[in-house]
Design an enzyme around this catalytic site. Sequence first.
Site, PDB file in Angstrom:
ATOM      1  N   ARG A  66       0.904  -0.969  -0.095  1.00  0.00           N
ATOM      2  CA  ARG A  66       0.379   0.221   0.250  1.00  0.00           C
ATOM      3  C   ARG A  66       1.059   1.516  -0.215  1.00  0.00           C
ATOM      4  O   ARG A  66       0.958   2.026  -0.518  1.00  0.00           O
ATOM      5  CB  ARG A  66      -1.293   0.032   1.169  1.00  0.00           C
ATOM      6  N   TYR A 119     -15.781  17.568 -15.347  1.00  0.00           N
ATOM      7  CA  TYR A 119     -15.700  16.544 -15.505  1.00  0.00           C
ATOM      8  C   TYR A 119     -17.218  16.315 -14.172  1.00  0.00           C
ATOM      9  O   TYR A 119     -17.265  16.583 -12.813  1.00  0.00           O
ATOM     10  CB  TYR A 119     -15.919  15.477 -14.689  1.00  0.00           C
ATOM     11  N   ASP A 191      -6.636  19.828 -13.779  1.00  0.00           N
ATOM     12  CA  ASP A 191      -6.683  18.587 -13.807  1.00  0.00           C
ATOM     13  C   ASP A 191      -6.387  18.185 -15.288  1.00  0.00           C
ATOM     14  O   ASP A 191      -7.086  19.526 -16.194  1.00  0.00           O
ATOM     15  CB  ASP A 191      -8.487  18.240 -13.881  1.00  0.00           C
ATOM     16  N   LYS A 216      -7.959   7.543 -18.816  1.00  0.00           N
ATOM     17  CA  LYS A 216      -8.357   8.174 -20.324  1.00  0.00           C
ATOM     18  C   LYS A 216      -7.228   8.342 -20.984  1.00  0.00           C
ATOM     19  O   LYS A 216      -6.695   6.993 -22.024  1.00  0.00           O
ATOM     20  CB  LYS A 216      -8.897   9.922 -20.019  1.00  0.00           C
TER      21      LYS A 216
HETATM   22  O1  P1T Z   1     -13.080   7.778 -14.295  1.00  0.00           O
HETATM   23  P1  P1T Z   1     -11.994   8.210 -12.673  1.00  0.00           P
HETATM   24  O2  P1T Z   1     -11.059   7.638 -13.679  1.00  0.00           O
HETATM   25  O3  P1T Z   1     -12.329   8.297 -12.053  1.00  0.00           O
HETATM   26  O4  P1T Z   1     -11.247   9.938 -13.303  1.00  0.00           O
HETATM   27  C1  P1T Z   1     -12.581  10.559 -13.326  1.00  0.00           C
HETATM   28  C2  P1T Z   1     -12.292  12.229 -14.167  1.00  0.00           C
HETATM   29  C3  P1T Z   1     -11.689  12.405 -13.681  1.00  0.00           C
HETATM   30  N1  P1T Z   1     -10.953  14.040 -14.191  1.00  0.00           N
HETATM   31  C4  P1T Z   1     -11.551  14.470 -15.347  1.00  0.00           C
HETATM   32  C5  P1T Z   1     -11.741  15.877 -16.778  1.00  0.00           C
HETATM   33  C6  P1T Z   1     -12.402  13.332 -16.678  1.00  0.00           C
HETATM   34  O5  P1T Z   1     -12.763  13.450 -17.750  1.00  0.00           O
HETATM   35  C7  P1T Z   1     -13.014  11.917 -15.599  1.00  0.00           C
HETATM   36  C8  P1T Z   1     -13.907  10.666 -15.640  1.00  0.00           C
HETATM   37  N2  P1T Z   1     -14.821  11.042 -17.089  1.00  0.00           N
HETATM   38  C9  P1T Z   1     -15.002  10.383 -17.205  1.00  0.00           C
HETATM   39  C10 P1T Z   1     -15.562   9.099 -17.394  1.00  0.00           C
HETATM   40  C11 P1T Z   1     -16.167  10.751 -18.567  1.00  0.00           C
HETATM   41  O6  P1T Z   1     -17.151  10.172 -19.301  1.00  0.00           O
HETATM   42  O7  P1T Z   1     -16.447  12.383 -18.481  1.00  0.00           O
END
Ligand code: P1T
Length: 399
Positions: A66, A119, A191, A216
Site C-alpha cells: 500500500r 467532469y 486536471d 483516459k
Molecule cells: O473515471 P476516473 O478515472 O475516476 O476519472 C475521473 C475524471 C477526472 N477528470 C476528468 C477530466 C474526467 O473526464 C474524469 C472521468 N471522465 C469520464 C468518465 C467521462 O466520460 O467524462
Amino acid sequence: MEQKTQHAHSDNAPAQTLSFTTKAVHSGEEVDLREGATGDVVAAIHLATTYARSKVGEPGRYEYARLQNPTREALEVKLAALENARYGLAFSSGLAAETTLLLSLLKAGDSILAFDDLYGGTKRLLDQVFTSFGIETSYVDATNALLVENAVKPSTKMVWIESPTNPLLKLADIRAIANVARRHGLILVVDNTFLSPYFQRPLDLGADVVVHSLTKYLGGHSDVLGGALLVNNQQLYERLQLHQNSTGAVLPPFDSYLTLRGLKTLALRMEQHGKNALEVARFLEGHHKVGRVLYPGLESHPQHELAKAQASGFGGVLSFDVKGTAADAERFLERLKIFTLAESLGGVESLIELPAVMTHASVEKAEREKIGITDTLIRASVGIEDVADLIADLKQALA
Ligand code: P1T
C-alpha cells in the site's frame, strides 16, 4: 510505517534533459544491468504485498504494497518525468486521486473555487460528498481570470480547474490563474486529463498540483481505471503520500504495468487524436444538421489563441449540438457504427455520448442549462482510426 521519498527520482535525474517521447519510453524503466539483476527491458509486475526485512529495527527499501510497490513506482517516475514534476503518485481511479488530494489539503470551513464546467463526477464529489465535511465549492466562469480573482473569499483555499473543460471545451489561462492563486496564497489544481502532458504541462505554467484520470489518454486503451497526482513541492508530496498510504486508494501492479505500456505510445497517439479531431471538427462545422462545434483547434473557438499559447495541441475531444430535439440527438447516436456510444474518452477507439443523460447527469438540469450543456449536446472522443471512416460514419448517421 515510515513515509518514504521517491528514490527513483534522484536515480532518474538525467530524464529532465531528455525529450518527451524518449522519457515516455524510458523513464522509470531504465534497464538494470548490475550483477544479479535480470536486465528486464520493461518494468516487471511485482505482485508481492509485503517485503522481507533483514533486521527488526531497520526499514527496508520496500515494506508493504500500500505504501510502495516497484511497478507502481516505475509508473510514478514516468508520469512525473512527463509532467516535468518532481513527484508522482498513482491511484486506483481519477476520483480516488481527487479525493485523496482534497482530504490531504482541506479541512472543515475551507472552500474551493472551481471552474463552472467540470467532469460531472468531480462536481458530484465536491457537491455531494465534501459538503458533508464542511468543505464548500463555489463555481466561477474561469475563462476569465479576473472573475476568479473577484470570487476569492477569506475561506478560499484552493482553485480547481480543467482546461479544456469537460464537456464544453472551455479554457482557463493557467498562467493568469496561477498568478491569482499566488497573490492570494491558494493552491492551484489543474486536471490535465483532456490534453495529457504531451500537449500541456500545467506545473510549468505555475500550477501546484496536476490531476489525471489515467483511465483516459495516459492508459490510452480503455482497459485501466486509474488516477494520478503530480507535484513539485516535497512537503506537499509527503503529505499526499501520507494520506494515500493512510486511506489506501493505490493503483494495483497490473494496472500500473498497463499504464506504463500505454504511456510509451502517448506521443504517437496524441498526434493522431489531434489530427483526426481537427478534421472531424471541420467536417461537423460545415454540416447543415450541426449547430455549434466546440473544439479549441477551430479558429471559431473563442479561446483559440490561448489554446495555441499555452498548449502544443488541442486534444482529441470535441462537443457539438445536433440541430433539433433530444430525440434527434439520440437517433443520431444510435445510428453510428464506428463511434461507440459509451462514457469515457481517450482510448484508441472513438467514443461518443450525450453528457446531459450520461457523464453529466449528476449535474442539476438548471445548472447544465446555465453553463450550456444542452440536451442535444454531444461529446465525441475521436480515436486513432482512419479519419475518412470516422467522417463517413458521422455523415451516414446525420443523413
Ligand atoms: O473515471 P476516473 O478515472 O475516476 O476519472 C475521473 C475524471 C477526472 N477528470 C476528468 C477530466 C474526467 O473526464 C474524469 C472521468 N471522465 C469520464 C468518465 C467521462 O466520460 O467524462
